[in-house]
Design a protein around this motif. Sequence first.
Motif, PDB file in Angstrom:
ATOM      1  N   VAL A  65       0.832  -1.196   0.000  1.00 13.22           N
ATOM      2  CA  VAL A  65       0.000   0.000   0.000  1.00 13.22           C
ATOM      3  C   VAL A  65       0.872   1.253   0.000  1.00 13.22           C
ATOM      4  O   VAL A  65       0.482   2.295  -0.533  1.00 13.22           O
ATOM      5  N   THR A 228      -1.003  -4.199   4.319  1.00 14.96           N
ATOM      6  CA  THR A 228      -2.098  -4.003   3.370  1.00 14.96           C
ATOM      7  C   THR A 228      -1.497  -3.933   1.974  1.00 14.96           C
ATOM      8  O   THR A 228      -0.512  -3.223   1.758  1.00 14.96           O
ATOM      9  N   THR A 230      -2.046  -3.365  -2.255  1.00  9.75           N
ATOM     10  CA  THR A 230      -2.871  -2.728  -3.280  1.00  9.75           C
ATOM     11  C   THR A 230      -2.808  -3.557  -4.550  1.00  9.75           C
ATOM     12  O   THR A 230      -1.721  -3.959  -4.983  1.00  9.75           O
ATOM     13  N   GLU A 266     -12.119   0.261  -5.463  1.00  7.85           N
ATOM     14  CA  GLU A 266     -12.091   1.590  -4.869  1.00  7.85           C
ATOM     15  C   GLU A 266     -12.026   2.711  -5.902  1.00  7.85           C
ATOM     16  O   GLU A 266     -12.642   3.757  -5.722  1.00  7.85           O
ATOM     17  N   ASN A 302      -8.230  -0.067  -9.002  1.00  9.59           N
ATOM     18  CA  ASN A 302      -7.417  -0.171  -7.792  1.00  9.59           C
ATOM     19  C   ASN A 302      -8.272  -0.540  -6.589  1.00  9.59           C
ATOM     20  O   ASN A 302      -9.386  -0.013  -6.414  1.00  9.59           O
ATOM     21  N   ASN A 304      -7.648  -2.227  -2.242  1.00 10.20           N
ATOM     22  CA  ASN A 304      -6.742  -2.712  -1.199  1.00 10.20           C
ATOM     23  C   ASN A 304      -7.294  -3.988  -0.580  1.00 10.20           C
ATOM     24  O   ASN A 304      -8.510  -4.209  -0.549  1.00 10.20           O
TER      25      ASN A 304
END
Length: 415
Positions: A65, A228, A230, A266, A302, A304
């Motif tokens: 991330v 996290t 992405t 997202e 995109n 996460n």
Amino acid sequence: MTIAPRKRKSRRGPILLVALVALAVTAYVVKDRYYAAPTVTMMTATVTPGSVEETVLATGQLRPVKLVAVGAQVSGRITSLAVGLGDRVKAGDLIAEIDSVTQQNDLKKAEASLASVRAQRSEKEASLTLARQTLERQQTMVSQNAVARADLESAEASVKTTEAQIAALDAEIQSSEVAVATAEADLGYTRITAPIDGTVLAVVSQAGQTVNAVQSAPTIVVLGQLDTMTVRAEISEADVVHVTPGQKVYFTIIGDPDHRYDATLESIDPAPASIRNDSDITSSSSSSSSSSSSTAIYYYGNFNVPNPEGRLRTYMTAEVNIVLGRAENVLTVPAAALGNREPDGAYRVKVLNTDGSTDERRVEIGLNDKVTAEVKSGLSDGDKVVTGEMTAAQRAASSSSLRLGRGGGGPPPGM
């Protein structure tokens, strides 16, 4: 008396007739055996309740991330490297140190210059005090006509000159203070610290190596936050018009295709990554537009996903499914049973009746994943729809291939 000879009866007629009959029989047998219309068997499927999920497929790449290349802002030799590959660090932890002799000397010079200017200002303040005292005496003496007016004017000019010199020294002091602050910052840059919490993903420079930060910042290590990850999924231009942020997504990785990771889309990049290399942006030339039109266009979607166990690693490939819609417990039919789509969106489907005849029905279809389609109207539970036709020869070939196996080899040992 003369007797006329008897004419012999010709046998060619019956023989020819028999030959023609035999030829006809042979032709009939040959036609019946080798040219008979093949028997066609209809392949059918039953309309049953089920689930349909329509998705857009995309290939993505996993990244931390936060991914930071920690570089050097000053030039010099790396005297120590405090971290290794895979180490976890906190923000502010020491990463590396650069030889600071040059920066220390620059700081000392800046501090000495500042001290010199401040001393000059102190000297001018003393001169200003003396000039003001002289001016006061001249003013008193002029009021008593004890001195000439020119002496008073000279004293006034001396005060103003000294005040201007002090103002100039104040400006020099500010400049020297900036130089000291810059030197202190450069000295601080010789200690390279972590800007974020993360894991050392790459060590680019080693202890003893000399780095040059004149034209660019050389990278020492690369840090990433792996808690996290992405996912940047490439969505084709044909599919991106159907995709919006907020839709559910799930993906798998090549090494563990049975484990499904769920998330929510997202954002979608407004332009493809190739726009960075578009020459029309930086110049008036448009020659690249024709060459780029033949390449595929992809937009990045995109999202996460948590990675508490660290199973997801940097730059892994993700097989992403973006869910456009899902229907549970609805009537379904194989997509192979659908005919051509009509202008109003309906389809024609052949239905097999109990007496072996077929009817064509107009069917309204909802979700369609190209394998199974949702039936909204036109069919009922238990209807048999025609998915294709197969001749006897095709059935025999299919049966033979099943016995031989997919590879076409012979029966297994022992048969």
